[in-house]
Design a protein around this motif. Structure first.
Motif, PDB file in Angstrom:
ATOM      1  N   ARG B   3       7.043  20.527   9.380  1.00 34.42           N
ATOM      2  CA  ARG B   3       7.172  21.766  10.146  1.00 34.42           C
ATOM      3  C   ARG B   3       5.810  22.396  10.323  1.00 34.42           C
ATOM      4  O   ARG B   3       4.945  22.285   9.467  1.00 34.42           O
ATOM      5  CB  ARG B   3       8.098  22.739   9.437  1.00 34.42           C
ATOM      6  CG  ARG B   3       9.529  22.318   9.437  1.00 34.42           C
ATOM      7  CD  ARG B   3      10.362  23.417   8.811  1.00 34.42           C
ATOM      8  NE  ARG B   3      10.721  24.425   9.788  1.00 34.42           N
ATOM      9  CZ  ARG B   3      11.916  24.434  10.388  1.00 34.42           C
ATOM     10  NH1 ARG B   3      12.794  23.521  10.126  1.00 34.42           N
ATOM     11  NH2 ARG B   3      12.208  25.360  11.264  1.00 34.42           N
ATOM     12  N   GLU B   5       3.542  25.632  10.573  1.00 32.06           N
ATOM     13  CA  GLU B   5       3.574  27.039  10.163  1.00 32.06           C
ATOM     14  C   GLU B   5       2.277  27.768  10.499  1.00 32.06           C
ATOM     15  O   GLU B   5       2.006  28.821   9.952  1.00 32.06           O
ATOM     16  CB  GLU B   5       3.823  27.142   8.646  1.00 32.06           C
ATOM     17  CG  GLU B   5       5.067  26.445   8.135  1.00 32.06           C
ATOM     18  CD  GLU B   5       6.360  27.170   8.543  1.00 32.06           C
ATOM     19  OE1 GLU B   5       6.258  28.319   9.020  1.00 32.06           O
ATOM     20  OE2 GLU B   5       7.431  26.571   8.394  1.00 32.06           O
ATOM     21  N   GLY B   6       1.461  27.188  11.364  1.00 37.24           N
ATOM     22  CA  GLY B   6       0.145  27.785  11.614  1.00 37.24           C
ATOM     23  C   GLY B   6      -0.829  27.247  10.577  1.00 37.24           C
ATOM     24  O   GLY B   6      -0.424  26.633   9.606  1.00 37.24           O
ATOM     25  N   ALA B  12      -0.453  31.555  14.289  1.00 34.12           N
ATOM     26  CA  ALA B  12       0.680  31.208  15.145  1.00 34.12           C
ATOM     27  C   ALA B  12       1.723  32.301  15.044  1.00 34.12           C
ATOM     28  O   ALA B  12       2.163  32.652  13.956  1.00 34.12           O
ATOM     29  CB  ALA B  12       1.271  29.873  14.709  1.00 34.12           C
ATOM     30  N   ASP B  14       5.510  33.966  15.569  1.00 36.51           N
ATOM     31  CA  ASP B  14       6.814  33.387  15.233  1.00 36.51           C
ATOM     32  C   ASP B  14       7.379  32.555  16.371  1.00 36.51           C
ATOM     33  O   ASP B  14       7.922  31.474  16.165  1.00 36.51           O
ATOM     34  CB  ASP B  14       7.811  34.503  14.893  1.00 36.51           C
ATOM     35  CG  ASP B  14       7.549  35.070  13.515  1.00 36.51           C
ATOM     36  OD1 ASP B  14       6.806  34.414  12.760  1.00 36.51           O
ATOM     37  OD2 ASP B  14       8.094  36.129  13.195  1.00 36.51           O
ATOM     38  N   ARG B  17       5.687  29.260  16.657  1.00 36.78           N
ATOM     39  CA  ARG B  17       6.076  28.401  15.555  1.00 36.78           C
ATOM     40  C   ARG B  17       7.435  27.735  15.857  1.00 36.78           C
ATOM     41  O   ARG B  17       7.598  26.524  15.714  1.00 36.78           O
ATOM     42  CB  ARG B  17       6.188  29.274  14.298  1.00 36.78           C
ATOM     43  CG  ARG B  17       6.130  28.571  12.988  1.00 36.78           C
ATOM     44  CD  ARG B  17       6.080  29.584  11.847  1.00 36.78           C
ATOM     45  NE  ARG B  17       6.935  30.768  12.041  1.00 36.78           N
ATOM     46  CZ  ARG B  17       8.260  30.752  11.930  1.00 36.78           C
ATOM     47  NH1 ARG B  17       8.874  29.664  11.617  1.00 36.78           N
ATOM     48  NH2 ARG B  17       8.958  31.860  12.136  1.00 36.78           N
ATOM     49  N   ASN B  21       8.100  23.733  16.464  1.00 35.81           N
ATOM     50  CA  ASN B  21       9.021  23.008  15.604  1.00 35.81           C
ATOM     51  C   ASN B  21      10.184  22.399  16.382  1.00 35.81           C
ATOM     52  O   ASN B  21      10.664  21.320  16.045  1.00 35.81           O
ATOM     53  CB  ASN B  21       9.534  23.925  14.483  1.00 35.81           C
ATOM     54  CG  ASN B  21       8.470  24.126  13.426  1.00 35.81           C
ATOM     55  OD1 ASN B  21       7.704  23.213  13.138  1.00 35.81           O
ATOM     56  ND2 ASN B  21       8.385  25.326  12.885  1.00 35.81           N
TER      57      ASN B  21
END
Lengths: 401, 283
Positions: B3, B5-6, B12, B14, B17, B21
């Motif tokens: 995944r 997450e920045g 990044a 939300d 993100r 993903n």
């Protein structure tokens, strides 16, 4: 789709249709993508993430983002009164969401009442009952307080538990902020189709550095070279068509501004050699390079005829709707005193450019009713086309002929 | 499943993100648009870094053809080699030049494939890549072999909106529009790049920056990358928050503006505004 609550499809249909009604172009393919992503648990168990996921899967252009936010907000509100977005979402996801939000005590209570499966079953049953009663399908949305299902939302076993403090509230804010407002409705809309139509008007000519292999010449010179390879290169082909655009910006054109702006935007990116001038109703002895400064800057029509030779293709865009005097009498212009009649100038221009067409935003079926359209059509020798994709296509074929 | 997450160098939001993903999970391309300078291209680099994958970049130009991303058959070299009696000519595979897509499909580990500025290419370009990106496979006519992706790469596509992309292409992608960062996010971004920057200076710099952006009629609004350059310059020149704050009110234009305004018309605009400002004060 397997793994989804049966009510999910019904519910989602509503969302999908609402998006489509709001002119967000969504198809089944995007919807299935969203469902697949939900099953893969991309959004975690957070309603804001669900909004982000729906947005990335369903919206493909920034100018639709605002519309999407509005629909989502509206749709979400409808559901909120009921308690939750549960029918939109696969059971598994919902269950986990519940688990995350519930306190231990509440979980025990649920267990006591038969557990989650029982809960879902009852939910489904209630939904079905509700549907029969209203036979509208999803009318039950928003009948919160009175319906058994709505009341159900307050049951500790309902999915609403723990929601008050606001994962939802926070989420609502995200789309209610509508941050993409100013991206809505830009001119670019729909210019792709127009560009494709304009592509017919391509005249390839070789210019620039020699970059491409010239197969014929290579074979010829290799043969002459007794079989030893002799490479020959030529310049690449480029679109060399030259287009002169004359646009009517008179008052009667106001209603067609959008279409014209689209066409203009498409044309200016499609043709490298594009020149344009404006006129009001009918071209006379001078045209304007800039519509806003038409009283300041003007170019003599004769000069334009001299500057751009007959290899230029001429496209008029105008509704050709005016008083017949503006075409046939000297001094008939709506704006100024013209020594020569508009028809004379029009004739002069059309003669100077053998390849010319007139695009008219007025629907073709109304052409008969306006005398001036008939007169200009005559001058154009029938080369007037409606400003539709089909008309544009015909006009371009005519120009290239 | 990996995944995103920045990373420590990239902030990044939300929504970004989730979009990234989703693209990774469903193995679909992610189309990223946004104002120039908001970090579209950098995103692909950071995803690669965060996931520990290799990055393969395919820069698109106006002359790029879809086929070049798959492979090219260099018939001319083969012909010339044949005349010189080179033994290599016996195998056509020696003259198939692999493109970026082929490279990405056959990498031992799924890489991140960046197709940069897809809108620069011809209007039909995206359509020509539909099937290849959808099924992640293509056919090589010369050798009669099928190239199938061993691991589907993470595909990031950026666009500057110069051309509209076809619907069929869009339907296959996830889409993300990088909004211009608000003040809070921007402060965060600056902090990631210049940790330990004086709070005062940051605040003054951001105020000046957003003021410049708010001036109507700018041809090219300064963006994140310009702000970062400018702050770097401020640090090099040892400017203090005081210097920024005590800007002469008659001179609207911030110091070292060359990093922010890249267009002489914009600089003129500022000078004109300063002039008007001065005249009004004079009254």
């Amino acid at each position: 789709m397997r793994g989804l609550h049966p009510a999910a499809i019904v519910m989602f249909e509503g969302f999908l249709y609402e998006l489509r009604d709001a002119k967000v172009p969504v198809s089944l393919k995007e919807f299935l993508t969203l469902m697949a992503a939900m099953k893969q648990n991309v959004a975690g168990y957070d309603i804001t993430d669900f909004y982000y996921l729906a947005r990335t899967a369903l919206v493909k252009d920034e100018r639709h983002l605002d519309k999407f936010d509005r629909v989502f907000g509206h749709y979400f509100k409808g559901i909120e009164t009921l308690g939750e977005v549960e029918p939109v979402i696969p059971e598994e996801w919902l269950k986990k969401l519940g688990e995350k939000l519930l306190t231990e005590e509440e979980k025990n209570q649920i267990e006591a009442m038969g557990g989650w499966d029982k809960l879902m079953e009852t939910l489904k049953q209630r939904l079905d009952e509700q549907k029969e009663r209203h036979d509208g399908g999803n009318k039950w949305v928003g009948t919160a307080g009175t319906s058994p299902y709505g009341a159900y939302g307050y049951n500790p076993e309902g999915v609403r538990i723990g929601q008050e403090e606001s994962r939802n509230k926070r989420a609502v804010k995200v789309w209610d902020k509508r941050e993409f407002r100013n991206l809505d409705d830009q001119v670019e809309i729909g210019t792709r189709n127009i560009k494709l139509a304009l592509r017919r008007l391509r005249q390839f000519a070789r210019s620039g550095a020699d970059m491409e292999l010239d197969l014929d010449d290579t074979i010829r010179s290799t043969a002459r070279n007794a079989g030893w390879l002799d490479l020959k290169l030529v310049a690449e082909k480029r679109n060399a068509v030259k287009v002169l655009l004359l646009l009517d910006i008179g008052g009667s054109m106001d209603g067609h501004i959008r279409t014209c702006a689209q066409l203009f935007s498409a044309a200016s990116s499609e043709f490298k050699n594009l020149e344009y001038f404006y006129f009001h109703n009918c071209p006379y002895e001078a045209l304007w390079p800039d519509a806003a400064r038409r009283h300041v800057e003007r170019v003599a029509t004769n000069e334009i005829l001299r500057t751009y030779d007959q290899s230029w293709k001429l496209i008029f865009i105008g509704d050709a709707s005016m008083s017949p005097y503006e075409i046939e009498t000297p001094g008939g212009s709506a704006e100024h005193w013209n020594d020569e009649a508009g028809g004379v100038w029009l004739d002069r221009i059309v003669t100077a450019y053998p390849k010319s067409v007139w695009l008219n935003p007025v629907p073709e079926r109304h052409w008969q009713g306006t005398e001036s359209i008939g007169m200009i059509r005559e001058t154009m020798a029938g080369r007037m086309f409606p400003l539709t994709l089909d008309g544009l296509d015909h006009a371009m074929r005519r120009l290239i002929r | 499943m990996a995944r995103f997450e920045g990373t420590e160098n990239y902030v990044a939001t939300d929504d970004l993100r989730v979009a990234v993903n989703a693209a990774i999970a469903l193995e679909r391309p992610l189309l990223v648009k946004g104002e120039p300078g908001t970090g579209k291209t950098v995103l692909a680099h950071e995803i690669a870094k965060a996931l520990g994958k290799n990055l393969i970049t395919w820069h698109i130009k106006s002359t790029t053809k879809a086929q070049q991303g798959l492979y090219e058959y260099d018939a001319v070299t083969r012909l010339r080699d044949g005349q010189l009696g080179d033994a290599k000519t016996g195998d056509i595979r020696n003259y198939i030049i692999r493109g970026k897509l082929w490279e990405a499909f056959t990498a031992p580990e799924a890489p991140v494939l960046l197709i940069d500025e897809i809108d620069k290419a011809d209007i039909e370009f995206p359509n020509d890549l539909l099937l290849e990106l959808d099924r992640m496979e293509f056919y090589v006519y010369e050798t009669r072999e099928m190239v199938v992706a061993q691991h589907r790469p993470v595909v990031i596509i950026t666009s500057n909106n110069e051309k509209e992309l076809p619907d069929a292409f869009l339907r296959r992608c996830f889409f993300h529009y990088i909004r211009f960062p608000d003040r809070e996010t921007m402060a965060h971004i600056v902090d990631v790049h210049f940790p330990g920057l004086q709070k005062e200076l940051l605040r003054e710099a951001l105020t000046a920056f957003y003021e410049v952006r708010d001036v109507p009629g700018l041809k090219k609004k300064p963006s994140t990358s310009e702000l970062l350059d400018w702050i770097k310059l401020l640090m090099v020149e040892d400017m203090s928050a005081e210097d920024l704050r005590q800007r002469d009110p008659q001179k609207l234009i911030p110091p070292l503006h060359g990093a922010l305004l890249k267009n002489e018309q914009d600089v003129h605009l500022f000078e004109r505004l300063a002039f008007i400002n001065r005249r009004e004060r004079g009254k």
